[in-house]
Design a protein around this motif. Structure first.
Motif, PDB file in Angstrom:
ATOM      1  N   LEU A  72       0.826  -1.206   0.000  1.00 29.79           N
ATOM      2  CA  LEU A  72       0.000   0.000   0.000  1.00 29.79           C
ATOM      3  C   LEU A  72       0.864   1.260   0.000  1.00 29.79           C
ATOM      4  O   LEU A  72       0.505   2.275  -0.578  1.00 29.79           O
ATOM      5  N   ILE A  73       2.006   1.190   0.667  1.00 28.19           N
ATOM      6  CA  ILE A  73       2.943   2.313   0.728  1.00 28.19           C
ATOM      7  C   ILE A  73       4.046   2.064  -0.299  1.00 28.19           C
ATOM      8  O   ILE A  73       4.743   1.049  -0.247  1.00 28.19           O
ATOM      9  N   VAL A  74       4.172   2.991  -1.235  1.00 24.05           N
ATOM     10  CA  VAL A  74       5.069   2.805  -2.380  1.00 24.05           C
ATOM     11  C   VAL A  74       6.044   3.971  -2.446  1.00 24.05           C
ATOM     12  O   VAL A  74       5.627   5.140  -2.426  1.00 24.05           O
ATOM     13  N   ASP A  75       7.336   3.667  -2.534  1.00 20.79           N
ATOM     14  CA  ASP A  75       8.345   4.720  -2.684  1.00 20.79           C
ATOM     15  C   ASP A  75       8.196   5.373  -4.052  1.00 20.79           C
ATOM     16  O   ASP A  75       7.856   4.706  -5.049  1.00 20.79           O
ATOM     17  N   GLU A  76       8.450   6.667  -4.110  1.00 17.66           N
ATOM     18  CA  GLU A  76       8.275   7.378  -5.381  1.00 17.66           C
ATOM     19  C   GLU A  76       9.187   6.838  -6.480  1.00 17.66           C
ATOM     20  O   GLU A  76       8.906   6.986  -7.677  1.00 17.66           O
ATOM     21  N   ARG A  77      10.284   6.161  -6.090  1.00 16.27           N
ATOM     22  CA  ARG A  77      11.181   5.582  -7.097  1.00 16.27           C
ATOM     23  C   ARG A  77      10.457   4.538  -7.937  1.00 16.27           C
ATOM     24  O   ARG A  77      10.758   4.379  -9.129  1.00 16.27           O
ATOM     25  N   GLU A  78       9.494   3.824  -7.311  1.00 14.21           N
ATOM     26  CA  GLU A  78       8.752   2.808  -8.052  1.00 14.21           C
ATOM     27  C   GLU A  78       7.904   3.460  -9.142  1.00 14.21           C
ATOM     28  O   GLU A  78       7.770   2.917 -10.248  1.00 14.21           O
ATOM     29  N   VAL A  79       7.348   4.617  -8.859  1.00 10.70           N
ATOM     30  CA  VAL A  79       6.524   5.320  -9.845  1.00 10.70           C
ATOM     31  C   VAL A  79       7.395   5.789 -11.005  1.00 10.70           C
ATOM     32  O   VAL A  79       6.998   5.721 -12.177  1.00 10.70           O
ATOM     33  N   HIS A  80       8.610   6.267 -10.703  1.00 17.34           N
ATOM     34  CA  HIS A  80       9.535   6.664 -11.770  1.00 17.34           C
ATOM     35  C   HIS A  80       9.895   5.475 -12.650  1.00 17.34           C
ATOM     36  O   HIS A  80       9.984   5.602 -13.887  1.00 17.34           O
ATOM     37  N   LYS A  81      10.091   4.309 -12.047  1.00 15.41           N
ATOM     38  CA  LYS A  81      10.442   3.114 -12.813  1.00 15.41           C
ATOM     39  C   LYS A  81       9.291   2.696 -13.726  1.00 15.41           C
ATOM     40  O   LYS A  81       9.514   2.224 -14.848  1.00 15.41           O
ATOM     41  N   GLN A  82       8.075   2.889 -13.287  1.00 14.59           N
ATOM     42  CA  GLN A  82       6.915   2.439 -14.057  1.00 14.59           C
ATOM     43  C   GLN A  82       6.506   3.434 -15.141  1.00 14.59           C
ATOM     44  O   GLN A  82       6.079   3.042 -16.230  1.00 14.59           O
ATOM     45  N   PHE A  83       6.615   4.731 -14.854  1.00 12.89           N
ATOM     46  CA  PHE A  83       6.084   5.742 -15.767  1.00 12.89           C
ATOM     47  C   PHE A  83       7.154   6.530 -16.517  1.00 12.89           C
ATOM     48  O   PHE A  83       6.826   7.294 -17.420  1.00 12.89           O
ATOM     49  N   GLY A  84       8.401   6.407 -16.117  1.00 16.91           N
ATOM     50  CA  GLY A  84       9.445   7.140 -16.811  1.00 16.91           C
ATOM     51  C   GLY A  84       9.249   8.642 -16.734  1.00 16.91           C
ATOM     52  O   GLY A  84       9.064   9.203 -15.657  1.00 16.91           O
ATOM     53  N   HIS A  85       9.237   9.316 -17.909  1.00 18.17           N
ATOM     54  CA  HIS A  85       9.142  10.779 -17.941  1.00 18.17           C
ATOM     55  C   HIS A  85       7.790  11.292 -17.469  1.00 18.17           C
ATOM     56  O   HIS A  85       7.656  12.472 -17.129  1.00 18.17           O
ATOM     57  N   GLU A  86       6.769  10.454 -17.449  1.00 18.44           N
ATOM     58  CA  GLU A  86       5.450  10.890 -17.009  1.00 18.44           C
ATOM     59  C   GLU A  86       5.259  10.736 -15.499  1.00 18.44           C
ATOM     60  O   GLU A  86       4.180  11.022 -14.968  1.00 18.44           O
ATOM     61  N   ALA A  87       6.288  10.297 -14.808  1.00 20.13           N
ATOM     62  CA  ALA A  87       6.162  10.007 -13.378  1.00 20.13           C
ATOM     63  C   ALA A  87       5.738  11.233 -12.578  1.00 20.13           C
ATOM     64  O   ALA A  87       4.933  11.128 -11.648  1.00 20.13           O
ATOM     65  N   LEU A  88       6.253  12.408 -12.922  1.00 22.47           N
ATOM     66  CA  LEU A  88       5.931  13.601 -12.142  1.00 22.47           C
ATOM     67  C   LEU A  88       4.442  13.929 -12.217  1.00 22.47           C
ATOM     68  O   LEU A  88       3.847  14.378 -11.232  1.00 22.47           O
ATOM     69  N   ALA A  89       3.843  13.707 -13.389  1.00 21.33           N
ATOM     70  CA  ALA A  89       2.404  13.956 -13.524  1.00 21.33           C
ATOM     71  C   ALA A  89       1.607  12.987 -12.662  1.00 21.33           C
ATOM     72  O   ALA A  89       0.585  13.346 -12.072  1.00 21.33           O
ATOM     73  N   VAL A  90       2.092  11.753 -12.575  1.00 21.46           N
ATOM     74  CA  VAL A  90       1.407  10.757 -11.747  1.00 21.46           C
ATOM     75  C   VAL A  90       1.600  11.084 -10.276  1.00 21.46           C
ATOM     76  O   VAL A  90       0.653  11.028  -9.475  1.00 21.46           O
ATOM     77  N   LEU A  91       2.817  11.443  -9.892  1.00 21.84           N
ATOM     78  CA  LEU A  91       3.101  11.746  -8.489  1.00 21.84           C
ATOM     79  C   LEU A  91       2.332  12.970  -8.003  1.00 21.84           C
ATOM     80  O   LEU A  91       2.091  13.123  -6.802  1.00 21.84           O
ATOM     81  N   ASP A  92       1.952  13.842  -8.935  1.00 22.37           N
ATOM     82  CA  ASP A  92       1.155  15.003  -8.552  1.00 22.37           C
ATOM     83  C   ASP A  92      -0.195  14.587  -7.979  1.00 22.37           C
ATOM     84  O   ASP A  92      -0.801  15.329  -7.207  1.00 22.37           O
ATOM     85  N   ARG A  93      -0.650  13.377  -8.316  1.00 21.26           N
ATOM     86  CA  ARG A  93      -1.923  12.870  -7.818  1.00 21.26           C
ATOM     87  C   ARG A  93      -1.751  11.979  -6.595  1.00 21.26           C
ATOM     88  O   ARG A  93      -2.727  11.419  -6.102  1.00 21.26           O
ATOM     89  N   CYS A  94      -0.525  11.825  -6.119  1.00 22.46           N
ATOM     90  CA  CYS A  94      -0.253  10.928  -4.989  1.00 22.46           C
ATOM     91  C   CYS A  94      -0.186  11.701  -3.672  1.00 22.46           C
ATOM     92  O   CYS A  94       0.200  12.871  -3.642  1.00 22.46           O
ATOM     93  N   TYR A  95      -0.528  11.019  -2.607  1.00 28.30           N
ATOM     94  CA  TYR A  95      -0.318  11.541  -1.261  1.00 28.30           C
ATOM     95  C   TYR A  95       1.060  11.082  -0.785  1.00 28.30           C
ATOM     96  O   TYR A  95       1.363   9.892  -0.793  1.00 28.30           O
ATOM     97  N   TYR A  96       1.874  12.059  -0.367  1.00 28.19           N
ATOM     98  CA  TYR A  96       3.160  11.723   0.239  1.00 28.19           C
ATOM     99  C   TYR A  96       2.965  11.566   1.745  1.00 28.19           C
ATOM    100  O   TYR A  96       2.210  12.313   2.370  1.00 28.19           O
ATOM    101  N   LEU A  97       3.682  10.610   2.332  1.00 26.08           N
ATOM    102  CA  LEU A  97       3.626  10.404   3.769  1.00 26.08           C
ATOM    103  C   LEU A  97       4.604  11.336   4.467  1.00 26.08           C
ATOM    104  O   LEU A  97       5.716  11.564   3.976  1.00 26.08           O
ATOM    105  N   ALA A  98       4.200  11.865   5.586  1.00 28.09           N
ATOM    106  CA  ALA A  98       5.048  12.760   6.372  1.00 28.09           C
ATOM    107  C   ALA A  98       5.035  12.303   7.815  1.00 28.09           C
ATOM    108  O   ALA A  98       4.176  11.527   8.247  1.00 28.09           O
TER     109      ALA A  98
END
Length: 539
Positions: A72-98
């Protein structure tokens, strides 16, 4: 691999019948209803979303899929690996844990004085102990929820004083600001599938048929009737050397046919996610007969219900996966809205929250919230109430003046004589409203006569309280007699004339019913000429 929708639907019906019959047998064999009749034990009511999830789980299992829980908790590196250059657009929709940082707390001479003012005259050793515990907390050796108990136990003071000390002496704790990590809450199930499949292939050999139904989180700008910031994804994967788009079509048809969908259309998805092979991302449109003519945008019976595709070899290679993978996913809430004919997802999920869902109560629910306030407590008192009702039923239309003895007997060594009387001339023993019954009709609480005008209201037996004005009045009269005997009085009279509000006829509503009636601007119309008197002598 071949999925037979007809065979799977047959198995689904058999499973449902078996589960339902087992539940009925449990209630029957345990005898719960006989042991605790006041509890009104009945079959429970599931939440629409969890009920849909339950049916989806059973549907996947019948198709031969194995259930799995994905991270359920996924490091942002995994999103970069899956989406490549589009990762930032996807991460914009993600909740970061603090999380809150651990403060570096020092103890000055001024702080020591303040600590002693709160904890008492503690010694230097105790002060040093507090210093060491705070240092251990900073290093992470002591968890935040253990800090107060640790200091309390070590110094020998109460938790309350330690809390006061932390609050008054160490402002560093109040000034903490959350610091973001690089970890995110999963925004879609695919993030978890890549991680799971990469690990699984090291321990087992494909083919894999897996499914997972769990929460995902999307940082939406706002929630509305169709979107929430958290939703359930019902996702599956087939990892096999021979997997093709046809597998996705077969899974979609076999899965959705178990929910009453009859026909299917498959169209290329314009979104074209980077983790899918180009031209393999397909939208599934399904036809459901119950949607035809509905007041929704699906009135033609067709609805977009799922999406599937073949994972991109480029994305899979980032995880060392060389075997093709088909992924299909659907939103549980979308399916539930169709099955429950809902137009607003918020009201379907949170029916208990006023801002999302209109509060509606059935007439029979309201009827169960109406009760007699004062009732007799002794067997003699109950007999008196029944006797008063019997006399009024038999002689209520007798012209006045008149008097009828309802009950006469001895209570606590005293002779008690109860009469229903009407001393005035040119009237009757009981007024016309005495025999009105309290019913709930279209959410209005009414006191009505049994006549043709109110036929429709009286047809709903579950919304009839069975209480007439006369019944609640007789209960009050009997209770007054019990109290008069207990107080040593030699006579008591209970009279009701023209009733204007429920309390005048000994009727009460539960607060919940009153709030509902007020909020809905419905009416409580319990009124009318009752004109009945009970006179009692105690000798």
């Amino acid at each position: 691999m071949r999925f037979d929708p007809d065979e799977i639907k047959k198995k689904a019906n058999e499973d449902f019948d078996s589960t339902w019959n087992a539940g009925k047998e449990f209630v029957k064999t345990t005898g719960l209803n006989e042991q605790y009749p006041h509890l009104s034990i009945k079959y429970g009511k599931p939440h629409p979303i969890y009920e849909t999830i339950s049916k989806l789980r059973e549907a996947y299992l019948r198709m031969g899929f194995e259930e799995m829980m994905n991270p359920l908790i996924v490091d942002e590196r995994e999103v970069h690996k899956q989406f490549g250059h589009e990762a930032l657009a996807v991460l914009d929709r993600c909740y970061y844990l603090a999380g809150l940082p651990r403060p570096n707390v020092g103890i000055s001479d001024e702080s020591i004085s303040a600590i002693r003012c709160i904890l008492g005259d503690i010694g230097d050793e105790d002060v040093e102990t507090i210093r060491k515990i705070l240092h251990s907390y900073k290093k992470g050796d002591i968890e935040g929820d253990d800090l107060i108990p640790e200091i309390s136990s070590a110094v020998g003071v109460s938790d309350t004083l330690v809390v006061e000390m932390i609050d008054q002496v160490f402002p560093e704790f109040k000034e903490l600001v959350p610091q973001s990590t690089r970890r995110t809450l999963r925004s879609h199930m695919t993030s978890g599938w890549f991680i799971s499949l990469a690990s699984l292939q090291e321990r087992a050999k494909p083919p894999f048929n897996l499914f997972s139904i769990d929460r995902c989180f999307r940082r939406e700008q706002e929630e509305d009737a169709a979107r929430l910031m958290t939703y359930y994804s019902a996702s599956c994967v087939i990892m096999n050397e021979d997997v093709t788009v046809d597998h996705g079509k077969a899974v979609a048809q076999s899965l959705l046919s178990q929910f009453g969908f009859e026909k299917f259309m498959f169209r290329p998805d314009d979104k074209r996610s980077k983790y899918y092979v180009p031209d393999t991302q397909i939208e599934v449109f399904a036809y459901h007969p119950k949607l035809v003519g509905s007041r929704t945008k699906y009135s033609d019976g067709w609805v977009e219900i799922a999406t599937f595709g073949i994972y991109s070899p480029t994305a899979l290679a980032q995880y060392g996966i060389s075997c093709p993978v088909m992924n299909l996913g659907l939103g549980v809430e979308r399916l539930a809205m169709i099955l429950y004919n809902a137009t607003d997802i918020r009201s379907l999920i949170y029916p208990q929250i006023a801002q999302y869902s209109e509060w509606n109560m059935a007439d029979d629910e309201l009827a169960r919230m109406i009760y007699v306030e004062n009732v007799p407590e002794t067997p003699e008192g109950k007999d008196i109430a029944e006797a008063i009702v019997a006399v009024c039923d038999e002689y209520g239309s007798t012209p006045s003046p008149c008097e009828f003895v309802a009950w006469e007997n001895e209570i606590e060594g005293k002779n008690v004589k109860v009469s229903v009387v009407e001393p005035e001339e040119n009237t009757k023993l009981c007024g016309p409203a005495a025999f009105n019954e309290i019913v709930v009709f279209n959410n209005d609480i009414l006191g009505i006569p049994d006549n043709k005008k109110w036929k429709e209201a009286l047809e709903n037996h579950s919304a009839r309280t069975g209480l007439r004005f006369l019944d609640s009045f007789a209960a009050k009269a009997a209770r007054d007699i019990e109290e008069a005997i207990a107080n040593g009085e030699d006579e008591v009279e209970t009279r009701v004339r023209i009733v204007k509000v429920p309390s005048e006829i000994n009727i009460c509503l539960e607060p919940l019913a009153s709030r509902y009636i007020t909020g809905k601007k419905k009416k409580i119309d319990i009124r009318g000429p009752v004109f009945t008197t009970v006179r009692t002598t105690i000798e």
